[in-house]
Design a protein around this motif. Structure first.
Motif, PDB file in Angstrom:
ATOM      1  N   LEU A 166       7.509 -27.478   6.157  1.00  7.08           N
ATOM      2  CA  LEU A 166       6.386 -27.039   6.982  1.00  7.08           C
ATOM      3  C   LEU A 166       6.868 -26.829   8.198  1.00  7.08           C
ATOM      4  CD1 LEU A 166       3.696 -29.525   5.569  1.00  7.08           C
ATOM      5  CD2 LEU A 166       3.864 -27.161   5.255  1.00  7.08           C
ATOM      6  N   ALA A 222       4.639 -38.175   6.041  1.00  4.33           N
ATOM      7  CA  ALA A 222       4.447 -39.045   4.710  1.00  4.33           C
ATOM      8  C   ALA A 222       4.491 -38.256   3.439  1.00  4.33           C
ATOM      9  CB  ALA A 222       2.943 -39.439   5.032  1.00  4.33           C
ATOM     10  N   LEU A 223       4.789 -37.028   3.693  1.00  5.19           N
ATOM     11  CA  LEU A 223       4.916 -36.233   2.353  1.00  5.19           C
ATOM     12  C   LEU A 223       6.387 -35.927   2.174  1.00  5.19           C
ATOM     13  CD1 LEU A 223       2.385 -33.279   3.395  1.00  5.19           C
ATOM     14  CD2 LEU A 223       2.101 -35.359   2.013  1.00  5.19           C
ATOM     15  N   ASN A 282       1.749 -37.723   9.887  1.00  6.22           N
ATOM     16  CA  ASN A 282       1.343 -37.241   9.012  1.00  6.22           C
ATOM     17  C   ASN A 282       2.064 -36.475   7.899  1.00  6.22           C
ATOM     18  OD1 ASN A 282      -1.210 -38.806   9.482  1.00  6.22           O
ATOM     19  ND2 ASN A 282      -2.204 -37.014  10.385  1.00  6.22           N
ATOM     20  N   VAL A 283       2.605 -35.690   8.401  1.00  6.56           N
ATOM     21  CA  VAL A 283       3.514 -34.525   7.538  1.00  6.56           C
ATOM     22  C   VAL A 283       4.957 -35.486   6.881  1.00  6.56           C
ATOM     23  CG1 VAL A 283       5.085 -32.579   7.658  1.00  6.56           C
ATOM     24  CG2 VAL A 283       2.746 -32.631   8.878  1.00  6.56           C
ATOM     25  N   VAL A 336       9.326 -31.780   2.322  1.00  5.18           N
ATOM     26  CA  VAL A 336       8.227 -30.984   2.444  1.00  5.18           C
ATOM     27  C   VAL A 336       8.110 -30.923   4.185  1.00  5.18           C
ATOM     28  CG1 VAL A 336       5.834 -31.330   2.392  1.00  5.18           C
ATOM     29  CG2 VAL A 336       7.239 -31.868   0.507  1.00  5.18           C
ATOM     30  N   ARG A 367       0.603 -36.039  14.359  1.00  7.13           N
ATOM     31  CA  ARG A 367       0.610 -34.771  13.187  1.00  7.13           C
ATOM     32  C   ARG A 367       2.084 -34.750  12.703  1.00  7.13           C
ATOM     33  NH1 ARG A 367      -0.704 -29.576  15.092  1.00  7.13           N
ATOM     34  NH2 ARG A 367      -0.648 -28.947  12.651  1.00  7.13           N
ATOM     35  N   TRP A 368       3.110 -35.182  13.383  1.00  3.82           N
ATOM     36  CA  TRP A 368       4.284 -35.314  12.542  1.00  3.82           C
ATOM     37  C   TRP A 368       4.416 -36.419  11.682  1.00  3.82           C
ATOM     38  CZ3 TRP A 368       8.048 -35.932  17.534  1.00  3.82           C
ATOM     39  CH2 TRP A 368       8.324 -34.614  17.900  1.00  3.82           C
ATOM     40  N   VAL A 394       8.749 -28.400  10.437  1.00  3.44           N
ATOM     41  CA  VAL A 394       9.185 -29.879  11.446  1.00  3.44           C
ATOM     42  C   VAL A 394      10.694 -29.796  11.395  1.00  3.44           C
ATOM     43  CG1 VAL A 394       9.006 -32.249  11.689  1.00  3.44           C
ATOM     44  CG2 VAL A 394       7.124 -31.093  10.524  1.00  3.44           C
TER      45      VAL A 394
END
Lengths: 265, 332
Positions: free
Chosen positions: B231, B222-223, B219-220, B227, B216-217, B233
């Motif tokens: 969120l 990638a933004l 995935n985030v 961003v 999930r890190w 992180v």
């Protein structure tokens, strides 16, 4: 004056911050109350983006403090802040084959545990965010197939999925054509009016900012020059100070919206 | 086929059991094939440690450990590739390109130079240390009050080039031109046995599981950093953890196999083409495909020109490149 006034949603006091090695903010103070819509304007390099980043906990101030509901931003964890404040950087990028719905699901990150499966509350928040940003019809589309305006609305939906009290946006209309610019600003104003979402946005276009934001904060060389309603801020004299150009402010005869044109010599 | 729902015909999650099945079949093939060819019954007997003693010996002492080493190395390199591509948001990143393995080559050659005739078993720890050192160097060189993805990639390329130059210079100017140094640089699984399996599997298991937990890190990430930070992180901390994981996966693999290019670069892309960008699917799929690719390539390397073995690194490139291009043309 009552003694027990609730602290404002967001407050900056005596803020100093750097951009690289340059001092980009000098003694900036401002207050944002719940339900406001504030536009930050100023010439290039005046510290607009640095101010927004400092308010978003992206960057630590070198002096002064930002408080969220009376609590120092840096005393809170990034996740705790992310559950209350959403930040949309200028021109964010995402994999072109990511779908709108996949993008918006990322907004649930601060609300979820590392391994926890999504809850029905997560699903409901995503659904609401898609609807409010007007992208529910586009949910299955990869970002790469969207127009600039649609893509920006998808990013707003991501921010809404965080269920924030405060939305911070850095020049959200950059790279959009005129029609999409107004569509996005109208969306933000609607969210502000109907959902009581507090919005602070950095704006490049002063006339547009004046049209959509009831209050404007003008920065010049890292200091707050002006802070008030558009009628007070957007005057020929102030624009000359801010932008070093002779500009005239006209008003649309029907709506009263300001237009800024070069002043006749 | 490029747009919409047709884009991912098998649902992404379904690719994982299929890839697991492929890996098992490829491993069975790796155990069956060789100078003595074993039928399915003999393979099964050998695995269950019954029946013909020669078959048992071949299966347990020669082929199974080598197949397992290959699977672990392939999985490690593929996972490290996914992590590094995720951290740098750069499709050309892999442990080899970013210099995470180059220190292993320098260390191995230094050991061979200082103490000629050192057995491979003693080169491994040095190679592991060298690999971790080069990964740390990449991270340190990229650090300037924070890490930018581009600076990280460039620092990696510089460290990789420096390591390669150093290795080549030492070999070219040295009389101690040993076969083992060359075979280490080319990469291969010749004569790998249970000691290598025992040396490697704890890393594959521990770092592999940890890598899966970072999905999930990634995935985030990638933004974009901003961003991700917005969120919630802790971007620098998460990136350091991911870099450390990639270094452990790479270092433990190259210590056993030598420098194998290509697997860490191509397998993540193949997995992405099959299952999309969601790292929750991408990471396990890449691990399975990496393992399968390396076992298949190593089997081919042993069998194709028997009794001569060719270095498996050459085979992964020769099988992998056309397979990858075929995937690109049909799926992308």
């Amino acid at each position: 004056m009552s003694a027990s006034v609730a602290p404002p949603l967001l407050e900056a006091r005596g803020l100093h911050a750097r951009y690289g090695t340059r001092e980009a903010l000098i003694d900036v103070s401002l207050t944002v109350t719940h339900g406001e819509l504030l536009a930050i304007i100023g010439p290039n390099g005046s510290g607009k983006s640095t101010l927004l980043r400092t308010l978003a906990r992206m960057q630590r101030p070198t002096a002064g403090a930002v408080t969220l509901g009376g609590v120092d931003l840096w005393a809170l964890s990034p996740r705790a802040v992310a559950r209350r404040v959403a930040f949309l950087p200028q021109a964010p990028e995402a994999p072109a084959d990511l779908t709108v719905e996949e993008l918006v699901w990322h907004g649930r990150y601060p609300h979820r545990g590392m391994l926890a499966p999504p809850t029905s509350a997560d699903g409901a928040a995503v659904k609401r965010a898609l609807a409010w940003a007007g992208v529910d019809e586009l949910r299955a589309r990869p970002l790469g197939t969207l127009s600039g305006g649609e893509r920006q609305r998808a990013w707003v939906a991501l921010a809404l999925a965080q269920e924030p009290e405060l939305l911070l946006l850095d020049e959200p209309t950059t790279f959009l054509d005129l029609g999409h610019q107004h569509e996005l600003l109208a969306l933000l104003r609607r969210l502000n009016a109907e959902r009581r979402l507090t919005v602070v946005m950095v704006m490049h276009d002063v006339a547009q900012a004046a049209q959509y934001a009831p209050r404007m904060l003008a920065l010049l060389a890292g200091r707050v020059l002006l802070n008030g309603p558009p009628a007070e801020v957007v005057t020929s004299a102030h624009l000359a100070t801010l932008f070093g150009a002779r500009l005239a402010v006209l008003h649309d005869p029907v709506s009263g919206a300001p237009a800024i044109v070069p002043a006749p010599l | 086929m490029a747009i919409g729902t047709l884009r991912r015909r098998p649902p992404p999650a379904a690719t994982i059991p299929i890839a697991a099945l492929v890996l098992l079949l490829v491993m069975a093939l790796g155990v069956a094939l060789g100078s003595v060819r074993l039928g399915p019954a003999a393979v099964l007997d050998g695995l269950l440690d019954r029946g013909d003693p020669t078959a048992r010996l071949i299966v347990w002492q020669l082929r199974l450990p080598r197949v397992l080493v290959g699977a672990c190395v392939g999985a490690n390199l593929a996972l490290a590739g996914v992590l590094l591509q995720g951290i740098t948001r750069n499709p050309l990143a892999d442990p080899h390109v970013l210099g995470f393995s180059s220190g292993a080559g320098v260390a191995a050659i230094a050991v061979l130079l200082l103490a000629p005739g050192t057995p491979l078993a003693l080169i491994a720890p040095a190679a592991f240390a060298g690999s971790l050192a080069s990964a740390a160097a990449v991270y340190a060189l990229a650090w300037r009050g924070g890490i930018s993805a581009v600076r990280f990639a460039l620092a990696g390329v510089a460290v990789a080039a420096f390591g390669t130059a150093l290795s080549t210079a030492v070999i070219a100017s040295s009389d101690l031109f040993t076969q083992s140094a060359l075979s280490f640089l080319a990469g291969g699984l010749f004569a790998r046995d249970w000691s290598h399996v025992h040396q490697l599997w704890p890393y594959t298991l521990a770092a592999g599981v940890a890598a899966l937990l970072t999905a999930r890190w990634l995935n985030v990430f990638a933004l974009g950093d901003d961003v991700a930070r917005g969120l919630g992180v802790r971007v620098e901390r998460a990136r350091l953890a991911l870099v450390a994981l990639a270094a452990l996966l790479t270092g433990s693999a190259v210590a056993v196999s030598g420098l194998l290019a290509f697997v860490g670069l191509v397998v993540p892309h193949a997995a992405r083409l099959l299952a999309g960008n969601d790292h929750r699917t991408l990471l396990p799929l890449a691990a399975l495909l990496g393992a399968a690719l390396l076992v298949l390539a190593d089997t081919f390397a042993r069998v194709a020109f028997a009794p001569t073995e060719i270095p498996v690194g050459i085979v992964t490139a020769v099988i992998g490149a056309p397979a990858f291009l075929a995937l690109l043309r049909t799926r992308a």
